[in-house]
Write a protein that holds these residues in place. Structure first.
Motif, mmCIF file in Angstrom:
data_model
loop_
_atom_site.group_PDB
_atom_site.id
_atom_site.type_symbol
_atom_site.label_atom_id
_atom_site.label_comp_id
_atom_site.label_asym_id
_atom_site.label_seq_id
_atom_site.Cartn_x
_atom_site.Cartn_y
_atom_site.Cartn_z
ATOM 1 N N ASP A 197 -2.737 -9.346 -6.165
ATOM 2 C CA ASP A 197 -3.584 -8.335 -6.801
ATOM 3 C C ASP A 197 -2.991 -6.940 -6.623
ATOM 4 O O ASP A 197 -3.018 -6.117 -7.554
ATOM 5 C CB ASP A 197 -5.003 -8.374 -6.214
ATOM 6 N N GLN A 198 -2.450 -6.659 -5.442
ATOM 7 C CA GLN A 198 -1.793 -5.372 -5.210
ATOM 8 C C GLN A 198 -0.582 -5.213 -6.126
ATOM 9 O O GLN A 198 -0.353 -4.138 -6.689
ATOM 10 C CB GLN A 198 -1.332 -5.267 -3.750
ATOM 11 N N ARG A 254 0.952 -2.628 -13.378
ATOM 12 C CA ARG A 254 0.209 -2.001 -14.487
ATOM 13 C C ARG A 254 0.558 -0.529 -14.640
ATOM 14 O O ARG A 254 0.526 0.011 -15.749
ATOM 15 C CB ARG A 254 -1.301 -2.177 -14.285
ATOM 16 N N ILE A 255 0.895 0.128 -13.549
ATOM 17 C CA ILE A 255 1.288 1.536 -13.639
ATOM 18 C C ILE A 255 2.557 1.663 -14.485
ATOM 19 O O ILE A 255 2.649 2.515 -15.378
ATOM 20 C CB ILE A 255 1.497 2.141 -12.232
ATOM 21 N N THR A 307 2.727 1.649 -3.426
ATOM 22 C CA THR A 307 1.837 2.136 -4.482
ATOM 23 C C THR A 307 1.489 3.608 -4.285
ATOM 24 O O THR A 307 1.493 4.397 -5.239
ATOM 25 C CB THR A 307 0.558 1.280 -4.542
ATOM 26 N N ASP A 358 1.722 0.853 -18.146
ATOM 27 C CA ASP A 358 1.042 1.962 -18.823
ATOM 28 C C ASP A 358 2.032 3.041 -19.262
ATOM 29 O O ASP A 358 1.901 3.620 -20.347
ATOM 30 C CB ASP A 358 -0.017 2.583 -17.903
ATOM 31 N N ASP A 373 -0.075 -6.682 -8.996
ATOM 32 C CA ASP A 373 -0.541 -6.532 -10.377
ATOM 33 C C ASP A 373 -0.923 -5.085 -10.666
ATOM 34 O O ASP A 373 -0.608 -4.545 -11.730
ATOM 35 C CB ASP A 373 -1.734 -7.450 -10.643
ATOM 36 N N GLU A 374 -1.623 -4.460 -9.713
ATOM 37 C CA GLU A 374 -2.007 -3.055 -9.876
ATOM 38 C C GLU A 374 -0.766 -2.176 -10.012
ATOM 39 O O GLU A 374 -0.708 -1.284 -10.867
ATOM 40 C CB GLU A 374 -2.829 -2.588 -8.663
ATOM 41 N N TYR A 375 0.227 -2.452 -9.194
ATOM 42 C CA TYR A 375 1.469 -1.679 -9.214
ATOM 43 C C TYR A 375 2.200 -1.864 -10.543
ATOM 44 O O TYR A 375 2.652 -0.888 -11.153
ATOM 45 C CB TYR A 375 2.345 -2.129 -8.048
ATOM 46 N N LYS A 405 2.325 6.645 -6.920
ATOM 47 C CA LYS A 405 1.295 7.532 -7.456
ATOM 48 C C LYS A 405 1.593 8.996 -7.133
ATOM 49 O O LYS A 405 1.401 9.875 -7.978
ATOM 50 C CB LYS A 405 -0.076 7.123 -6.925
ATOM 51 N N GLU A 433 0.838 -1.208 0.000
ATOM 52 C CA GLU A 433 0.000 0.000 0.000
ATOM 53 C C GLU A 433 0.868 1.252 0.000
ATOM 54 O O GLU A 433 0.604 2.202 -0.767
ATOM 55 C CB GLU A 433 -0.924 -0.008 1.224
#
Length: 197
Positions: A118-119, A125-126, A63, A129, A121-123, A67, A60
């Motif tokens: 899942d956390q 993806r940033i 990430t 992108d 994977d989200e990281y 951001k 957390e």
């Protein structure tokens, strides 16, 4: 008065980093925290629960840090520079937590592991992108975005295993090296070619 839950977590981070998760007992954590073994369970259900909260909290924070570092620029090269610097600095400055996060995932059950994955994977993806945008804008060399993101993150994460806080280079100096190396590769690496092609 120190929050005992935070103390238990902090002591656990030190012990898991020094001894490893599996070699650390609840008794070790209780002794380090200055409480009785049974008192641990008032704050955490199990040793696994402590590990899960360390892993989850670290992801957390990682990430949120990423951001925040990306919030002030739209330029794709600068975004990647900021992302790499954020990742490297976080892993060196919070070395113990990140070492645990990358070596002790096997210590949690499948249900907990799914949350952490899942956390992650989200990281990832940033980063993916940013790479996609850089390729689309003609700033970065065309390549397999997913594999390239894994390569960048693995390289930057490795610092948590070898970093010496008393070493000859400061965190920001190490981040400079990583940042310039990765940007240089992204801009001129020719990743799309392979032997024999």
């Amino acid at each position: 008065m120190t929050d005992m839950k935070a103390t238990i977590k902090s002591i656990s981070i030190d012990l898991f980093f020094q001894k490893g998760y599996f070699a650390t007992s609840i008794s070790d954590i209780a002794k380090g925290s200055g409480i009785q073994k049974a008192s641990i369970y008032y704050h955490y259900d199990s040793k696994e629960s402590i590990l899960f909260h360390i892993l989850k909290g670290t992801m957390e924070d990682l990430t949120a840090n990423l951001k925040a570092s990306l919030s002030s620029t739209a330029d794709v090269e600068q975004r990647m520079r900021s992302a790499v610097r954020s990742h490297v600095c976080f892993h060196l400055e919070r070395q113990k937590e990140n070492f645990i996060a990358n070596s002790e995932l096997r210590g949690i059950t499948a249900e907990y592991r799914r949350i952490i994955v899942d956390q992650r994977d989200e990281y990832e993806r940033i980063f993916q992108d940013i790479i996609c945008q850089g390729i689309a804008d003609g700033v970065f060399t065309r390549a397999d975005v997913k594999i390239l993101s894994y390569a960048i993150l693995t390289l930057c994460t490795a610092g948590a295993t070898w970093y010496n806080p008393g070493g000859r280079l400061a965190v920001e100096q190490i981040a400079d090296i990583y940042e310039n190396f990765i940007i240089g590769g992204l801009k001129q690496g020719g990743f799309g070619t392979s032997r024999g092609s």
